[in-house]
Design a protein around this motif. Structure first.
Motif, PDB file in Angstrom:
ATOM      1  N   ASN A   3      -4.425  25.429  -5.666  1.00 24.78           N
ATOM      2  CA  ASN A   3      -3.605  26.676  -6.278  1.00 24.78           C
ATOM      3  C   ASN A   3      -4.447  27.624  -7.024  1.00 24.78           C
ATOM      4  OD1 ASN A   3      -1.248  27.647  -5.494  1.00 24.78           O
ATOM      5  ND2 ASN A   3      -0.187  26.741  -7.507  1.00 24.78           N
ATOM      6  N   ARG A   4      -5.477  27.031  -7.735  1.00 19.03           N
ATOM      7  CA  ARG A   4      -6.321  27.873  -8.464  1.00 19.03           C
ATOM      8  C   ARG A   4      -7.232  28.404  -7.483  1.00 19.03           C
ATOM      9  NH1 ARG A   4     -10.400  25.718 -13.633  1.00 19.03           N
ATOM     10  NH2 ARG A   4     -11.135  27.867 -13.683  1.00 19.03           N
ATOM     11  N   ARG A   6      -7.035  29.377  -4.451  1.00 18.75           N
ATOM     12  CA  ARG A   6      -6.004  30.324  -3.702  1.00 18.75           C
ATOM     13  C   ARG A   6      -6.040  31.707  -4.472  1.00 18.75           C
ATOM     14  NH1 ARG A   6      -1.613  26.495  -1.542  1.00 18.75           N
ATOM     15  NH2 ARG A   6      -2.614  25.866   0.209  1.00 18.75           N
ATOM     16  N   TRP A   7      -5.753  31.523  -5.780  1.00 20.19           N
ATOM     17  CA  TRP A   7      -5.405  32.695  -6.661  1.00 20.19           C
ATOM     18  C   TRP A   7      -6.867  33.386  -7.108  1.00 20.19           C
ATOM     19  CZ3 TRP A   7      -1.851  35.341  -7.749  1.00 20.19           C
ATOM     20  CH2 TRP A   7      -0.284  34.720  -7.797  1.00 20.19           C
ATOM     21  N   LEU A   8      -7.955  32.527  -7.105  1.00 18.78           N
ATOM     22  CA  LEU A   8      -9.227  33.027  -6.880  1.00 18.78           C
ATOM     23  C   LEU A   8      -9.884  33.806  -5.817  1.00 18.78           C
ATOM     24  CD1 LEU A   8     -11.947  33.286  -8.632  1.00 18.78           C
ATOM     25  CD2 LEU A   8     -12.700  31.357  -7.671  1.00 18.78           C
ATOM     26  N   LEU A  10      -7.515  35.435  -3.813  1.00 14.13           N
ATOM     27  CA  LEU A  10      -6.871  36.662  -3.771  1.00 14.13           C
ATOM     28  C   LEU A  10      -7.202  37.605  -4.667  1.00 14.13           C
ATOM     29  CD1 LEU A  10      -4.154  37.818  -2.692  1.00 14.13           C
ATOM     30  CD2 LEU A  10      -2.929  36.775  -4.741  1.00 14.13           C
ATOM     31  N   VAL A  11      -7.689  37.320  -5.864  1.00  8.49           N
ATOM     32  CA  VAL A  11      -8.400  38.140  -6.736  1.00  8.49           C
ATOM     33  C   VAL A  11      -9.412  38.759  -6.430  1.00  8.49           C
ATOM     34  CG1 VAL A  11      -9.352  38.473  -9.200  1.00  8.49           C
ATOM     35  CG2 VAL A  11      -7.194  37.062  -8.898  1.00  8.49           C
TER      36      VAL A  11
END
Length: 187
Positions: A3-4, A6-8, A10-11
């Motif tokens: 999850n971490r 994926r967020w990175l 995306l950002v």
């Protein structure tokens, strides 16, 4: 992928998209402005300006518009003659045009041809009328004459055409402030 991560990702993608969206882009040059005035207004401006007639065109000349009557003419680079490129928005041009008019009225003066560029024909007629400049003037909307003499984009730009057709830019002075300077430049 956790999850971490994926967020990175995306950002990072959103950051790159933001940079691309805000990055300055070169704008293509806008076409020269066209007049929105009715034809009868142009005729009235021509009458108000009271410009002297342009020299009839000659073969091999550059196609320009005579501001005095609106006819197309071929301006040949045959001298002696002084060509002055100017625009209505150019303050030094506005100061120089009356000096050229005064010089041109002197006995034995070399013919002076002001060439309007980067401005609307109607605006040029209004300015010449306001300044009291009656020189036979032309409009080079396509910049063909300026290209032919390889004139810089800075204005005013003045060129002396010798009797044998040689064209040289007048750089001393860079702008005329007295008729005597014009006389010296054409010797």
């Amino acid at each position: 992928m956790n999850n971490r991560t994926r967020w990175l990702v995306l950002v990072l993608v959103l950051g790159v998209a933001g940079v691309v969206a805000l990055w300055p882009r070169d704008k293509s040059p806008e076409p020269p402005p066209t007049s929105t005035r009715p034809t009868q207004d142009v005729a009235a401006l021509r009458a108000q300006a009271q410009l002297r007639a342009c020299v009839p065109g000659s073969e091999g000349g550059v196609d320009v518009t005579c501001l005095g009557d609106g006819t197309r003419t071929a301006l040949a680079l045959k001298g002696p003659m002084l060509i002055n490129f100017w625009a209505t928005w150019c303050q030094p041009c506005q100061e120089e045009l009356p000096v050229l008019e005064t010089y041109a009225k002197q006995p034995g003066a070399v013919p002076v041809v002001p060439v309007l560029v980067e401005s609307r024909e109607t605006d040029g007629l209004e300015l010449l009328a306001r300044l009291g400049v009656r020189l036979p003037s032309v409009y080079d909307g396509a910049d063909e004459l300026r290209k032919r003499v390889k004139a810089p984009m800075t204005l005013p730009a003045t060129y002396y055409v010798t009797a044998d057709g040689a064209v040289r830019q007048v750089t001393d002075p860079p702008r005329f402030t007295a008729p005597e300077q014009v006389e010296k430049a054409v010797r």
